[in-house]
Design an enzyme around this catalytic site. Structure first.
Site, PDB file in Angstrom:
ATOM      1  N   CYS A 167     -19.696  10.528  -7.394  1.00 21.76           N
ATOM      2  CA  CYS A 167     -18.433  11.115  -7.854  1.00 21.76           C
ATOM      3  C   CYS A 167     -18.343  11.097  -9.378  1.00 21.76           C
ATOM      4  CB  CYS A 167     -17.237  10.354  -7.278  1.00 21.76           C
ATOM      5  SG  CYS A 167     -17.177  10.372  -5.478  1.00 21.76           S
ATOM      6  N   THR A 168     -18.832  10.039  -9.985  1.00 21.93           N
ATOM      7  CA  THR A 168     -18.791   9.931 -11.448  1.00 21.93           C
ATOM      8  C   THR A 168     -19.590  11.078 -12.078  1.00 21.93           C
ATOM      9  OG1 THR A 168     -18.592   7.538 -11.268  1.00 21.93           O
ATOM     10  CG2 THR A 168     -19.299   8.396 -13.402  1.00 21.93           C
TER      11      THR A 168
END
Ligand code: BEZ
Length: 211
Positions: free
Chosen positions: A45-46
């Site tokens: 997600c980062t």
């Protein structure tokens, strides 16, 4: 029932990193990309949110507003933004919904209980200027999305909306497109002054009209 292509995208009001947003007000006359990620402070997600932040000028160029979502709280989103900037070299520059009550996740069917009971999967909804759902894709948590592909689809969808063309396999911006079968040869003469090549009566290829 789950949303399908052509359905009207449900409107909602939600808390985001950029304040309270009502979807339709946020979109105005623009197109939209609403996408969920499973969880803040997670590796894939980062990288995704950093990539979307870097691509923001490309979305802007296409008149597309981006809106992220997870079920994490606003404070987490804000703290995580510092990690995204530090590790991905991009400042969060679009709103991310803090859907702690799962209102939007449920509305858009972003939680798939057989994958995970509580976290959103990687959903993408492209919403047209007419507020209709134009594309739905779903990725599992373990696979980061290709946002260049999302831009490619937007280019295709916007050509279809504006010029009655479809795009062939693996098409990229600038390549030849296909005149949709609903357009007769007579109408095509006026619509496609650059002409076309008919490989079959149903397969008519023409230069991209807006180039
Ligand atoms: C990730 O973003 O790396 C991730 C999030 C939830 C589950 C698995 C991976």
């Amino acid at each position: 029932m789950a949303l399908r292509l052509g359905d009207t995208a449900p409107d909602f009001t939600a808390e985001t990193t950029e304040g309270t947003i009502t979807l339709y007000d946020y979109l105005g006359d623009s197109w939209g990309v609403l996408f969920s990620h499973p969880k803040d402070f997670t590796p894939v997600c980062t990288t995704e949110l950093g990539a979307v932040a870097k691509l923001k000028p490309e979305f802007d160029k296409r008149n597309v507003k981006v809106l992220g979502l997870s079920v994490d709280a606003l404070g987490n989103h804000k703290d995580w933004a510092a990690d995204i900037e530090e590790t991905q070299g991009a400042k969060l520059n679009f709103p991310v919904i803090a859907d702690t009550d799962r209102k939007v996740s449920d509305l858009y069917d972003m939680i798939h209980p057989n994958a995970n009971d509580t976290l959103t999967v990687r959903s993408v909804f492209i919403i047209g200027a007419d507020k209709k759902v134009k594309l739905i894709i779903t990725y599992p948590a373990s696979t980061g999305r290709n946002f260049d592909e999302i831009l490619r689809v937007i280019d295709s969808l916007q050509l279809t909306a504006n010029y009655s063309v479809a795009t062939p396999v693996n098409w990229k911006d600038g390549e030849d497109v296909i005149i949709v079968p609903a357009v007769s040869d007579d109408d095509a003469k006026a619509k496609f002054p650059k002409g076309w090549k008919a490989l079959k009566p149903y397969l008519r290829v023409t230069p991209q009209p807006n180039k």
